[in-house]
Design a protein around this motif. Sequence first.
Motif, PDB file in Angstrom:
ATOM      1  N   TYR A 162       0.835  -1.194   0.000  1.00 24.25           N
ATOM      2  CA  TYR A 162       0.000   0.000   0.000  1.00 24.25           C
ATOM      3  C   TYR A 162       0.873   1.248   0.000  1.00 24.25           C
ATOM      4  CZ  TYR A 162      -4.237  -2.657   0.983  1.00 24.25           C
ATOM      5  OH  TYR A 162      -5.297  -3.522   0.895  1.00 24.25           O
ATOM      6  N   GLN A 202       0.645   5.292   0.999  1.00 24.74           N
ATOM      7  CA  GLN A 202      -0.160   6.268   1.720  1.00 24.74           C
ATOM      8  C   GLN A 202       0.432   7.654   1.556  1.00 24.74           C
ATOM      9  OE1 GLN A 202      -0.544   5.828   6.014  1.00 24.74           O
ATOM     10  NE2 GLN A 202      -2.502   6.902   6.011  1.00 24.74           N
ATOM     11  N   LYS A 211      -4.201  10.982   3.424  1.00 24.86           N
ATOM     12  CA  LYS A 211      -5.069  10.059   2.699  1.00 24.86           C
ATOM     13  C   LYS A 211      -4.993   8.656   3.299  1.00 24.86           C
ATOM     14  CE  LYS A 211      -4.748  12.499  -1.698  1.00 24.86           C
ATOM     15  NZ  LYS A 211      -4.450  12.387  -3.152  1.00 24.86           N
ATOM     16  N   GLY A 212      -5.924   7.824   2.888  1.00 29.24           N
ATOM     17  CA  GLY A 212      -5.888   6.440   3.314  1.00 29.24           C
ATOM     18  C   GLY A 212      -4.921   5.637   2.470  1.00 29.24           C
ATOM     19  N   PRO A 213      -4.495   4.477   2.956  1.00 31.59           N
ATOM     20  CA  PRO A 213      -3.603   3.616   2.168  1.00 31.59           C
ATOM     21  C   PRO A 213      -4.280   3.171   0.874  1.00 31.59           C
ATOM     22  CG  PRO A 213      -3.673   2.922   4.468  1.00 31.59           C
ATOM     23  CD  PRO A 213      -4.771   3.920   4.289  1.00 31.59           C
ATOM     24  N   LEU A 226      -3.953   0.503  -2.366  1.00 30.84           N
ATOM     25  CA  LEU A 226      -3.313  -0.711  -2.862  1.00 30.84           C
ATOM     26  C   LEU A 226      -2.597  -0.412  -4.181  1.00 30.84           C
ATOM     27  CD1 LEU A 226      -3.030  -3.847  -2.587  1.00 30.84           C
ATOM     28  CD2 LEU A 226      -5.091  -4.008  -4.006  1.00 30.84           C
ATOM     29  N   PHE A 265       3.586   0.625   2.792  1.00 32.77           N
ATOM     30  CA  PHE A 265       3.365  -0.434   3.774  1.00 32.77           C
ATOM     31  C   PHE A 265       3.291  -1.781   3.066  1.00 32.77           C
ATOM     32  CE2 PHE A 265       2.414   1.979   7.560  1.00 32.77           C
ATOM     33  CZ  PHE A 265       1.904   3.181   7.091  1.00 32.77           C
ATOM     34  N   LEU A 322      -5.427  -8.076   7.467  1.00 32.32           N
ATOM     35  CA  LEU A 322      -4.073  -7.790   7.042  1.00 32.32           C
ATOM     36  C   LEU A 322      -3.253  -7.347   8.244  1.00 32.32           C
ATOM     37  CD1 LEU A 322      -4.632  -5.744   3.759  1.00 32.32           C
ATOM     38  CD2 LEU A 322      -3.650  -8.025   3.954  1.00 32.32           C
ATOM     39  N   ILE A 323      -2.045  -7.901   8.352  1.00 33.91           N
ATOM     40  CA  ILE A 323      -1.095  -7.448   9.350  1.00 33.91           C
ATOM     41  C   ILE A 323      -0.037  -6.640   8.624  1.00 33.91           C
ATOM     42  CG2 ILE A 323       0.545  -8.120  11.149  1.00 33.91           C
ATOM     43  CD1 ILE A 323      -2.435  -8.790  11.717  1.00 33.91           C
ATOM     44  N   PHE A 324       0.150  -5.407   9.056  1.00 32.83           N
ATOM     45  CA  PHE A 324       1.014  -4.485   8.343  1.00 32.83           C
ATOM     46  C   PHE A 324       2.412  -4.403   8.937  1.00 32.83           C
ATOM     47  CE2 PHE A 324      -1.610  -2.232   5.264  1.00 32.83           C
ATOM     48  CZ  PHE A 324      -2.880  -2.606   5.653  1.00 32.83           C
ATOM     49  N   LYS A 374       5.682  -1.733   9.568  1.00 31.11           N
ATOM     50  CA  LYS A 374       5.639  -0.415  10.193  1.00 31.11           C
ATOM     51  C   LYS A 374       5.807   0.733   9.215  1.00 31.11           C
ATOM     52  CE  LYS A 374       6.614  -1.773  14.874  1.00 31.11           C
ATOM     53  NZ  LYS A 374       7.371  -1.542  16.122  1.00 31.11           N
ATOM     54  N   TYR A 398      -9.112  -0.043  11.535  1.00 34.69           N
ATOM     55  CA  TYR A 398      -7.691   0.024  11.856  1.00 34.69           C
ATOM     56  C   TYR A 398      -7.422   1.343  12.569  1.00 34.69           C
ATOM     57  CZ  TYR A 398      -6.139  -3.951   9.026  1.00 34.69           C
ATOM     58  OH  TYR A 398      -5.913  -5.206   8.526  1.00 34.69           O
ATOM     59  N   PHE A 448       1.931   3.510  12.448  1.00 36.15           N
ATOM     60  CA  PHE A 448       1.697   2.078  12.508  1.00 36.15           C
ATOM     61  C   PHE A 448       0.207   1.781  12.386  1.00 36.15           C
ATOM     62  CE2 PHE A 448       2.442  -2.176  13.007  1.00 36.15           C
ATOM     63  CZ  PHE A 448       1.920  -2.732  14.153  1.00 36.15           C
ATOM     64  N   PHE A 458      -9.034   4.214  10.448  1.00 40.89           N
ATOM     65  CA  PHE A 458      -9.370   3.868   9.076  1.00 40.89           C
ATOM     66  C   PHE A 458     -10.347   2.706   9.044  1.00 40.89           C
ATOM     67  CE2 PHE A 458      -6.706   6.455   6.483  1.00 40.89           C
ATOM     68  CZ  PHE A 458      -5.561   6.709   7.220  1.00 40.89           C
ATOM     69  N   TYR A 463      -8.065  -5.285  -0.033  1.00 41.90           N
ATOM     70  CA  TYR A 463      -8.730  -4.307   0.810  1.00 41.90           C
ATOM     71  C   TYR A 463      -8.840  -2.973   0.103  1.00 41.90           C
ATOM     72  CZ  TYR A 463      -7.973  -6.666   5.355  1.00 41.90           C
ATOM     73  OH  TYR A 463      -7.979  -7.496   6.432  1.00 41.90           O
ATOM     74  N   GLY A 511     -10.867   3.510   3.544  1.00 34.88           N
ATOM     75  CA  GLY A 511     -11.439   4.844   3.521  1.00 34.88           C
ATOM     76  C   GLY A 511     -10.343   5.882   3.692  1.00 34.88           C
TER      77      GLY A 511
END
Lengths: 112, 113
Positions: free
Chosen positions: A36, A38, A42-44, A46, A89, A100-102, A104, B35, B42, B90, B102, B105
């Motif tokens: 992703y 960002q 804004k939001g992440p 894809l 990310f 989803l586990i991101f 850092k 999230y 993070f 989010f 995914y 927003g």
Amino acid sequence: GENVEQHPSTLSVQEGDSAVIKCTYSDSASNYFPWYKQELGKGPQLIIDIRSNVGEKKDQRIAVTLNKTAKHFSLHITETQPEDSAVYFCAASNQAGTALIFGKGTTLSVSS
Amino acid sequence: DTAVSQTPKYLVTQMGNDKSIKCEQNLGHDTMYWYKQDSKKFLKIMFSYNNKELIINETVPNRFSPKSPDKAHLNLHINSLELGDSAVYFCASGRTGANYGYTFGSGTRLTVV
């Protein structure tokens, strides 16, 4: 549970150079690995993803590679441009619907 | 025609107040998530709902309560707000199965003063 490590945390490159961001994951059941971007405020978004049955995927200047044995995957951006500057990310999950586990995040700065 | 929309975009409130953040998706996805993004950027999963059923409830104070009236909506209600709740929240939606991705927003920046 899954743990995703991402390196480096910051990356500065000159316009036109390549940038590489690396991630490792811990859960061998993970089989979906998205990246992703960002931008500020804004939001992440894809930008590319890869599933465990594929070793490499490319979309124009962006490519992702996956090494299941070593449990690591990488994002490669070629011919970087100032508009590539953002936080990137990596993430991991399995297709059973777990979240989803991101990692850092990596702050990429491309200077002209 | 926004895919995942959150309201409000900004929320400034005093400690001890109760507030809600709303999220709606028009993508036909069956799973929705909340999230939290802290000051270090993070992204941490808080909750996951699949077809209105709670699937994931990470270690989040019980002052946070998600509500999913239908599979297109997932709201987040926060009671007795604390300074440490300040963050960007989010909402995201996804589709389980082969086409798994995914959509996030644009976030709600919550500031507790």
